[in-house]
Design an enzyme around this catalytic site. Structure first.
Site, PDB file in Angstrom:
ATOM      1  N   TYR A  38     -12.586   1.339  -3.846  1.00  0.00           N
ATOM      2  CA  TYR A  38     -11.541   2.442  -3.872  1.00  0.00           C
ATOM      3  C   TYR A  38     -11.408   3.181  -5.153  1.00  0.00           C
ATOM      4  CZ  TYR A  38     -10.154  -0.546  -0.029  1.00  0.00           C
ATOM      5  OH  TYR A  38     -10.511  -0.919   1.332  1.00  0.00           O
ATOM      6  N   ASP A  73     -14.319  -1.284  10.608  1.00  0.00           N
ATOM      7  CA  ASP A  73     -15.507  -1.513   9.412  1.00  0.00           C
ATOM      8  C   ASP A  73     -16.402  -2.706   9.817  1.00  0.00           C
ATOM      9  OD1 ASP A  73     -13.902   0.074   8.118  1.00  0.00           O
ATOM     10  OD2 ASP A  73     -12.845  -1.407   6.696  1.00  0.00           O
ATOM     11  N   ASN A 111      -8.665  -1.169  11.120  1.00  0.00           N
ATOM     12  CA  ASN A 111      -7.765  -0.630  10.806  1.00  0.00           C
ATOM     13  C   ASN A 111      -7.070   0.181  11.528  1.00  0.00           C
ATOM     14  OD1 ASN A 111      -8.105  -1.336   7.347  1.00  0.00           O
ATOM     15  ND2 ASN A 111     -10.126  -0.595   8.401  1.00  0.00           N
ATOM     16  N   GLU A 146       0.873  -1.211   0.178  1.00  0.00           N
ATOM     17  CA  GLU A 146      -0.007   0.089   0.114  1.00  0.00           C
ATOM     18  C   GLU A 146       0.898   1.226   0.011  1.00  0.00           C
ATOM     19  OE1 GLU A 146      -3.679  -0.472   2.575  1.00  0.00           O
ATOM     20  OE2 GLU A 146      -2.115  -2.411   3.064  1.00  0.00           O
ATOM     21  N   ARG A 181      -9.889   2.570  12.623  1.00  0.00           N
ATOM     22  CA  ARG A 181     -11.317   2.637  11.927  1.00  0.00           C
ATOM     23  C   ARG A 181     -11.815   1.502  11.999  1.00  0.00           C
ATOM     24  NH1 ARG A 181     -10.460   3.305   6.145  1.00  0.00           N
ATOM     25  NH2 ARG A 181     -11.253   0.907   5.971  1.00  0.00           N
ATOM     26  N   GLY A 198      -6.733   5.124   6.215  1.00  0.00           N
ATOM     27  CA  GLY A 198      -6.168   6.226   4.950  1.00  0.00           C
ATOM     28  C   GLY A 198      -6.597   7.576   5.643  1.00  0.00           C
ATOM     29  N   GLU A 247     -13.681  -5.802  10.349  1.00  0.00           N
ATOM     30  CA  GLU A 247     -12.082  -5.603  10.587  1.00  0.00           C
ATOM     31  C   GLU A 247     -11.583  -4.255  11.113  1.00  0.00           C
ATOM     32  OE1 GLU A 247     -10.736  -5.331   6.102  1.00  0.00           O
ATOM     33  OE2 GLU A 247      -9.306  -4.405   7.162  1.00  0.00           O
ATOM     34  N   SER A 295      -6.506  -2.587   2.143  1.00  0.00           N
ATOM     35  CA  SER A 295      -7.438  -2.175   0.855  1.00  0.00           C
ATOM     36  C   SER A 295      -8.096  -3.461   0.423  1.00  0.00           C
ATOM     37  CB  SER A 295      -6.522  -1.789  -0.510  1.00  0.00           C
ATOM     38  OG  SER A 295      -5.748  -0.637   0.047  1.00  0.00           O
TER      39      SER A 295
END
Lengths: 458, 310
Positions: B216, B257, B271, B13, B255, B275, B269, B149
């Site tokens: 994305y 999800d 993060n 990434e 974050r 981002g 999941e 991602s």
């Protein structure tokens, strides 16, 4: 002298997502098809120094003699500084076109110099042809796989791209004929057929003579243009030279795109397009709008370089280097790729196209390969419709022989892991492992890029 | 303050991280900080020793930067850094570890089975695939355990698609999970400090439900923030998200999800370093809460610094 205060900031920052939306509302419709992708992000790490990259399309510029480069640039500075630093004619200098005539002459073509425009790389030729011919929704036909760098150009003109399969004799022109009928029945309007007939990028295959004749004839009959992109024609390592489509057609329905990138330098960004006068007139207007003229400085450089009279010798030197690199890559593929893989055996150019068992997705494989510090171009980049998922493009011109051996060894070992895993998952043992079949140097066993078809021209 | 922005690196990434990093640098400079960008590589420790930043802003994504590796070094060098600590990073990066931690904390997450390559190569795990498929049902989702991602995430519509999806997922990690597909709305809850920011919903524009790449790409997915949720739904979603944040030991920001299905929210999941690009979800959520990107960055920085003793 009073000091100019430094600007408060490089640029105004875009502070909110609303800003982005504000711009997005202004974007042209065609930007919708200009996509970024996770794969493009992956390519961001192929540039690290530890990575052996077989992903590029780079010629080797390291053997160009620096003294010669210095002498030519000095001569330009001493004798023609004012002109070389000035704008030039949109069509390019006559002297540049004389050099182009020499290059095309070496492949048996003799165009009218007035049909030639000097462009900023061959890439601009593709762009100008599209600009001249393509309305949104028009059909552009190209090979499957096709040059990955052409796809974004077609898309940015909102062309409806249709691909015709290739086999080891190049584009299947018989299929093209059927496609043209079908398009007519659907009242979709094809404008041109884009082809890299010689040492194709990415597949490495060369269109056979009967297919070349058939293609030119077809274009004539349907009054369609063929765009022949021929960056590699002079980089032949074996086999007999093949007449370019332009020569067969005489320049009525074939637009020709050439470049100095692969025979001299891609950094000088110098290419050319040859087209019949009515088309050329529009191309010149398009070029004027795009960038007024091609760099005069690099045109002067080419002129000086050709004056030395050693340009053909330099190509011969490159051919020697690339032939060895191709051979090293072919040998390494035979040694390290699984028995179920196939690949092309190009007679020239810069690329080999390898195809793996269809359960392997080469975009995912690239992620694994990058962990082993090696990179290639996943086949999907050469298709507009998501096909090509189990193929890859391998470049042999821009890397040393040792790096080629090591790079292919690494790719081979990540593939082997995937094959072994798949077999463990499915209980399939599709092809006997290479080690089980001790046929040393089974040279052509895997050199079958595409299914051989019954189609004429074999 | 002298701030080192860590970005780039060798992760898959890298591209996103460079964009996150550049945007953070801009914001820090506007805030008047002395900013140095560091593209992380073999010279990271040497550079940090030389730069002696007062704080490191970690804008790395993926393996090597979001998995606790860089954080471990920063701890060793005694440089305060933004975002979650080592342990939380390790847990968030590895979806299997994260799911176990959430299960243990009694938080809802879709059923799954995880396998290493060794299980298939040496323990004949392929024999068990049939049972597993029966328990999870189709379609099921195959994911690399560590990865960001949408890379390597595939739907398998039936048993024939499972081996190919596994081979793809194993390209990214030696451990993969097969997860029950839960039908529902896709939500993301960004947490800043200990507070949940407004919920973002990702709405596929058309028929791209099974295409993770679409998420994305601008134009293929629409993001609604704040998501339209009933009071009860909202409360449940935020409660589960904050629960996950705590269960994984996150601090600073993260974050979470989730999928909001018929049986309520389930966590997919977390993060650890979401981002921060101009299309990313955390900045969108912050903005919906009235927090500009600068203020978001400033707040993240504050949370990284040790609380001054009274």
């Amino acid at each position: 002298m009073s000091e100019v205060p430094p600007p408060p900031h490089r640029r105004r920052a875009h502070t909110s997502t609303r800003d982005l939306e504000r711009y997005a509302a202004l974007f042209a419709e065609r930007t919708r098809v200009m996509r970024s992708s996770a794969m493009r992000d992956l390519m961001a790490i192929t540039a690290s120094p530890e990575v052996i990259s077989l992903a590029g399309g780079l010629p080797d510029t390291s053997t160009f003699p620096p003294q010669s480069f210095a002498a030519q640039m000095t001569r330009i500075a001493q004798e023609s500084a004012a002109e070389a630093l000035q704008y030039g004619p949109t069509e390019g200098f006559e002297e540049t076109r004389d050099c182009i005539l020499q290059v095309m002459g070496a492949e048996g073509m003799l165009p009218d110099p007035h049909d030639i425009i000097v462009t900023t790389g061959g890439q601009q030729g593709i762009d100008l042809v599209c600009k001249t011919l393509v309305d949104p929704g028009d059909v552009v036909i190209c090979e499957a796989p096709t040059y990955p760098g052409a796809v974004p150009v077609f898309c940015s003109y909102q062309a409806d791209v249709v691909q015709v399969e290739c086999d080891e004799d190049g584009m299947r022109v018989g299929e093209l004929e059927g496609l043209l009928e079908q398009l007519r029945a659907e009242s979709r309007r094809p404008k041109f057929i884009y082809s890299v007939p010689t040492f194709q990028n990415p597949a490495g295959v060369t269109m056979s003579l009967p297919r070349r004749q058939q293609l030119v004839e077809l274009a004539r009959r349907h009054e369609l243009l063929v765009v022949e992109d021929n960056p590699y024609g002079l980089l032949r390592y074996g086999g007999e030279p093949m007449p370019p489509l332009y020569q067969l057609d005489g320049g009525d329905f074939v637009i020709y795109i050439g470049t100095f990138s692969k025979i001299l330098s891609p950094g000088i960004r110098l290419g050319w397009t040859v087209a019949p006068p009515p088309v050329m007139e529009k191309i010149v207007l398009g070029k004027q709008a795009a960038d007024l003229c091609t760099s005069t400085l690099t045109q002067y450089f080419v002129r000086e370089y050709f004056r030395e009279g050693r340009w053909q010798q330099y190509i011969e030197d490159l051919v020697e280097i690339y032939r060895r690199r191709r051979d090293v890559m072919l040998e390494a593929l035979g040694e390290h790729f699984p028995a179920a893989a196939t690949w092309t055996k190009p007679e020239g150019g810069l690329f080999i196209w390898a195809t793996l068992p269809d359960y392997i997705d080469t975009s995912d494989l690239l992620a694994k390969a990058l962990r082993a510090d090696v990179a290639f171009v996943p086949g999907q980049a050469a298709y507009v419709d998501g096909r090509g998922g189990s193929s890859m493009r391998l470049n042999f011109s821009g890397v040393s022989e040792d790096e080629i051996r090591e790079g292919i060894r690494r790719i081979g070992s990540v593939i082997a892991e995937q094959v072994e895993l798949y077999e463990a998952l499915t209980g399939e043992q599709s092809v006997p492992a290479r080690t089980a079949a001790p046929t040393p140097q089974s040279d052509d066993a895997n050199v079958l890029p595409f299914r051989k078809t019954a189609e004429g021209g074999g | 303050m002298r701030v080192a922005v860590l970005k780039g690196g060798r992760s898959l990434e890298r591209g996103v991280s460079l964009r996150s990093g550049a945007r953070v640098e801009d914001a820090l400079e506007r805030l008047g900080h002395e900013t140095v960008a560091v593209d992380t590589g073999p010279d990271l420790v040497a550079r940090l020793r030389e730069l002696r930043p007062e704080v490191a802003f970690v804008a790395l994504h993926g393996v090597g930067g979001e998995d606790g590796t860089a954080q471990e070094l920063l701890e060793l060098l005694d440089i305060p850094f933004t975002g979650p600590g080592v342990a939380a990073c390790v847990r968030c990066m590895d979806k299997v570890l994260a799911k176990h931690a959430m299960r243990e904390a009694g938080l809802p997450t879709p059923d799954w089975f995880a396998f290493s390559q060794t299980a298939f190569r040496e323990l004949g795990a392929a024999e068990a695939l049939g049972d597993l498929e029966q328990r999870l049902g189709f379609p099921l989702v195959v994911k690399p355990s560590r990865g960001g991602s949408s890379l390597g995430v595939k739907f398998a519509a039936d048993a024939r698609e499972v081996p190919g999806a596994l081979v793809a997922a194993f390209s990214y990690d030696d451990k993969v999970l097969l997860e029950r597909h839960v039908e529902g709305r896709e939500l993301a809850v960004s947490v800043l400090g200990d507070e949940a920011l407004p919920v973002v919903e990702a709405i596929p524009v058309q028929g791209d439900r099974y295409d993770f790449e679409a998420r994305y790409e601008i134009g293929r997915t629409r993001f609604a923030c704040p998501a339209e949720l009933g009071d009860e739904e909202h409360r449940a979603v935020v409660e589960v998200a904050l629960g996950a944040y705590r269960a994984l030991g996150c601090s600073g920001f993260a974050r979470i999800d989730l999928i909001l299905g018929a049986d309520g929210p389930q966590v997919l999941e977390a993060n650890a370093i979401p981002g921060l690009t101009d299309t990313s979800l955390l900045p969108q959520a912050a903005e919906a809460a009235g927090l500009s990107f600068e203020r978001l960055v400033e707040r993240i920085l504050e949370l990284a610094l040790p609380v001054p003793s009274p």
